[in-house]
Each structure stands twice: as structure tokens, then as C-alpha cells.
Design a protein around this motif. Sequence first.
Motif, PDB file in Angstrom:
ATOM      1  N   ALA A 182       0.828  -1.208   0.000  1.00  0.00           N
ATOM      2  CA  ALA A 182       0.000   0.000   0.000  1.00  0.00           C
ATOM      3  C   ALA A 182       0.862   1.258   0.000  1.00  0.00           C
ATOM      4  CB  ALA A 182      -0.921   0.006   1.214  1.00  0.00           C
ATOM      5  N   ASP A 183       0.453   2.235  -0.776  1.00  0.00           N
ATOM      6  CA  ASP A 183       1.107   3.542  -0.823  1.00  0.00           C
ATOM      7  C   ASP A 183       0.135   4.554  -0.227  1.00  0.00           C
ATOM      8  OD1 ASP A 183       2.297   5.945  -1.378  1.00  0.00           O
ATOM      9  OD2 ASP A 183       2.743   5.488  -3.474  1.00  0.00           O
ATOM     10  N   PRO A 184       0.449   5.106   0.946  1.00  0.00           N
ATOM     11  CA  PRO A 184      -0.484   6.038   1.599  1.00  0.00           C
ATOM     12  C   PRO A 184      -0.823   7.257   0.751  1.00  0.00           C
ATOM     13  CG  PRO A 184       1.267   5.357   3.100  1.00  0.00           C
ATOM     14  CD  PRO A 184       1.658   4.873   1.740  1.00  0.00           C
ATOM     15  N   SER A 185       0.049   7.590  -0.192  1.00  0.00           N
ATOM     16  CA  SER A 185      -0.194   8.778  -1.018  1.00  0.00           C
ATOM     17  C   SER A 185      -1.171   8.496  -2.152  1.00  0.00           C
ATOM     18  CB  SER A 185       1.120   9.298  -1.603  1.00  0.00           C
ATOM     19  OG  SER A 185       1.683   8.352  -2.502  1.00  0.00           O
ATOM     20  N   GLN A 186      -1.462   7.219  -2.397  1.00  0.00           N
ATOM     21  CA  GLN A 186      -2.353   6.850  -3.491  1.00  0.00           C
ATOM     22  C   GLN A 186      -3.769   6.580  -2.968  1.00  0.00           C
ATOM     23  OE1 GLN A 186      -1.539   6.792  -6.762  1.00  0.00           O
ATOM     24  NE2 GLN A 186       0.571   7.406  -6.292  1.00  0.00           N
ATOM     25  N   ARG A 187      -4.736   6.791  -3.841  1.00  0.00           N
ATOM     26  CA  ARG A 187      -6.122   6.493  -3.496  1.00  0.00           C
ATOM     27  C   ARG A 187      -6.279   5.005  -3.225  1.00  0.00           C
ATOM     28  NH1 ARG A 187     -10.982   6.792  -7.939  1.00  0.00           N
ATOM     29  NH2 ARG A 187     -12.562   5.654  -6.737  1.00  0.00           N
ATOM     30  N   GLN A 188      -6.950   4.673  -2.144  1.00  0.00           N
ATOM     31  CA  GLN A 188      -7.172   3.272  -1.790  1.00  0.00           C
ATOM     32  C   GLN A 188      -8.324   2.693  -2.604  1.00  0.00           C
ATOM     33  OE1 GLN A 188      -5.049   1.487   0.411  1.00  0.00           O
ATOM     34  NE2 GLN A 188      -3.989   3.378  -0.168  1.00  0.00           N
ATOM     35  N   PRO A 189      -8.232   1.414  -2.981  1.00  0.00           N
ATOM     36  CA  PRO A 189      -9.270   0.826  -3.838  1.00  0.00           C
ATOM     37  C   PRO A 189     -10.568   0.569  -3.084  1.00  0.00           C
ATOM     38  CG  PRO A 189      -7.725  -0.855  -3.150  1.00  0.00           C
ATOM     39  CD  PRO A 189      -7.167   0.450  -2.668  1.00  0.00           C
ATOM     40  N   ASP A 190     -11.662   0.573  -3.832  1.00  0.00           N
ATOM     41  CA  ASP A 190     -12.949   0.188  -3.262  1.00  0.00           C
ATOM     42  C   ASP A 190     -13.036  -1.318  -3.106  1.00  0.00           C
ATOM     43  OD1 ASP A 190     -14.472   2.856  -3.303  1.00  0.00           O
ATOM     44  OD2 ASP A 190     -13.713   2.694  -5.358  1.00  0.00           O
ATOM     45  N   ILE A 191     -12.310  -2.023  -3.933  1.00  0.00           N
ATOM     46  CA  ILE A 191     -12.298  -3.475  -3.881  1.00  0.00           C
ATOM     47  C   ILE A 191     -10.932  -3.963  -4.330  1.00  0.00           C
ATOM     48  CG2 ILE A 191     -13.022  -4.101  -6.221  1.00  0.00           C
ATOM     49  CD1 ILE A 191     -14.693  -5.463  -3.077  1.00  0.00           C
ATOM     50  N   ALA A 192     -10.452  -5.041  -3.733  1.00  0.00           N
ATOM     51  CA  ALA A 192      -9.177  -5.645  -4.123  1.00  0.00           C
ATOM     52  C   ALA A 192      -9.395  -7.128  -4.364  1.00  0.00           C
ATOM     53  CB  ALA A 192      -8.125  -5.422  -3.041  1.00  0.00           C
ATOM     54  N   ILE A 193      -8.868  -7.617  -5.477  1.00  0.00           N
ATOM     55  CA  ILE A 193      -8.948  -9.033  -5.819  1.00  0.00           C
ATOM     56  C   ILE A 193      -7.530  -9.587  -5.827  1.00  0.00           C
ATOM     57  CG2 ILE A 193      -9.589 -10.718  -7.577  1.00  0.00           C
ATOM     58  CD1 ILE A 193     -11.636  -8.724  -8.612  1.00  0.00           C
ATOM     59  N   ARG A 194      -7.327 -10.688  -5.133  1.00  0.00           N
ATOM     60  CA  ARG A 194      -6.003 -11.309  -5.158  1.00  0.00           C
ATOM     61  C   ARG A 194      -6.123 -12.775  -5.523  1.00  0.00           C
ATOM     62  NH1 ARG A 194      -2.978 -11.276   0.447  1.00  0.00           N
ATOM     63  NH2 ARG A 194      -1.409 -11.630  -1.133  1.00  0.00           N
ATOM     64  N   SER A 195      -5.135 -13.256  -6.293  1.00  0.00           N
ATOM     65  CA  SER A 195      -5.187 -14.612  -6.819  1.00  0.00           C
ATOM     66  C   SER A 195      -4.401 -15.614  -5.985  1.00  0.00           C
ATOM     67  CB  SER A 195      -4.638 -14.637  -8.259  1.00  0.00           C
ATOM     68  OG  SER A 195      -5.421 -13.843  -9.100  1.00  0.00           O
ATOM     69  N   VAL A 196      -3.510 -15.132  -5.132  1.00  0.00           N
ATOM     70  CA  VAL A 196      -2.651 -16.049  -4.402  1.00  0.00           C
ATOM     71  C   VAL A 196      -3.472 -16.930  -3.467  1.00  0.00           C
ATOM     72  CG1 VAL A 196      -2.172 -14.500  -2.466  1.00  0.00           C
ATOM     73  CG2 VAL A 196      -0.476 -16.212  -3.131  1.00  0.00           C
ATOM     74  N   GLN A 197      -3.051 -18.166  -3.333  1.00  0.00           N
ATOM     75  CA  GLN A 197      -3.757 -19.123  -2.471  1.00  0.00           C
ATOM     76  C   GLN A 197      -3.154 -19.063  -1.070  1.00  0.00           C
ATOM     77  OE1 GLN A 197      -3.497 -23.156  -3.763  1.00  0.00           O
ATOM     78  NE2 GLN A 197      -4.862 -23.947  -2.198  1.00  0.00           N
ATOM     79  N   LEU A 198      -3.811 -18.327  -0.180  1.00  0.00           N
ATOM     80  CA  LEU A 198      -3.377 -18.215   1.206  1.00  0.00           C
ATOM     81  C   LEU A 198      -4.556 -18.528   2.111  1.00  0.00           C
ATOM     82  CD1 LEU A 198      -1.230 -14.951   1.195  1.00  0.00           C
ATOM     83  CD2 LEU A 198      -0.401 -17.297   1.239  1.00  0.00           C
ATOM     84  N   SER A 199      -4.334 -19.352   3.106  1.00  0.00           N
ATOM     85  CA  SER A 199      -5.446 -19.780   3.952  1.00  0.00           C
ATOM     86  C   SER A 199      -6.056 -18.622   4.729  1.00  0.00           C
ATOM     87  CB  SER A 199      -4.968 -20.863   4.925  1.00  0.00           C
ATOM     88  OG  SER A 199      -3.906 -20.376   5.723  1.00  0.00           O
TER      89      SER A 199
END
Length: 214
Positions: A182-199
Motif C-alpha cells: 500500500a502507498d499512503p499517497s495513493q487512493r485506496q481501492p474500493d475493492i481488491a482481488i487477489r489470486s494467491v492461495q493463502l489460507s
Amino acid sequence: MFSKQVWHDRKHQAEVFVNEEGVVSGAIISFRKGICLVNPRPEILIALYQEAKIKRILSINAVVLTDSSPEFVRGLCTLIGYSRELRRKKPLKVFVNAVGRLSPMFVNSCCAQLMSRQSLFDLKINAVPPGKSFEVGDAELRFRLMQRNSAQRANPMLEVETTDRLLHFYDESFTDELDLYADPSQRQPDIAIRSVQLSQFRQILKPEGRVVRV
């Protein structure tokens, strides 16, 4: 078998196809005048076809590859194959990360062999460098390089921006917790999708990490 996690509002929709082992086989991101298929594996097209979602397959007007890995290229070729069999006429645009593991020329050569067989639609493959914006429908997309403390290199994150929504897509190369990128200076997303398989993670997240359910 696939489970499908879905998040949507009146103007946007994000669908992530996950198999029984928790591996993401692709995502469909929809917005006004645009339906993007992101990092498809062949199984996502097979699942849609077996469910008789023919209109859904034919409505896809763009494919985005954050990495031109052989598995994603096979998924793209599967979409082209089904599109030809279903006599698709709508043009299809493909946007490839220009700094991926494989040359965009490899993607082009694979697709060219399929398109030479009496295809009724036009296919255009675009190699896009990180930071350069491109448009699909009413959305602006870009591959954004991310900074992090880990020594392992990650592919660019895909950013999808409309007038009132910001979506981030992180592929399998992002194995750390999202707040490390995350970059605090950038607008944060309304939604984030991640593909990695983490429990400890689900594939569709709000920025604070809470699972979004329909």
C-alpha cells in the motif's frame, strides 16, 4: 468444480472463479461498455461453456494478462477457440504486460495460428508497459509497479478505474499481505482481488481486509 465469489453494485461487478483447491482460474470484471477477463486459465472457459453461458463468453470484449505465462496464454487461446466455434463477430482486444516473463510476441504467435482459421472477428494484441493507461469501455486501466520490502519481485498490479470506483487486481506473484504494497499517497481501492492461495485470505477483499459478500 468451481466456486464463484461475487461482489457487485448497480454499475460494477467482479467475479472470481476458484476451484476446490482454492486456486483462482480467472476473474471477470464488468463495468459500463466493458467486460474484462483477467488472467484466464482454460478451466474458466470450460466452466462457462458447460454452464451454457454462451452470451457471457461472447460478451467479453477484452482480456488482460498481468503476466504472459503459458497457463494464461492457454486460457486466452481457449477463449479464442470457443469464440470461433460460437461464430463470434465482436472484436476482441488483448492487453499484455510488456515486462512479463514471456515476450508478448509469444502471445501473438500463439493466437495468430488460431485466428488464421476463418475467424469472423478481429483480434488486437497490445503490449502495455507499466504506468501507461489504456481504455476498455468507460474504464481506464493500467499496470502499476508496486514497491515492497520483500526481495521477491512481483508483477505489476492491475488497476481498473471508473468515474466512481477503483479496483485493484493482484496476481499470484503477490504473496505478502496487501498492506505491504500500500502507498499512503495513493487512493485506496474500493475493492481488491487477489489470486494467491493463502489460507488466511479470501480472494475478494475490501481494503481493510473484510470479505465482501453478496
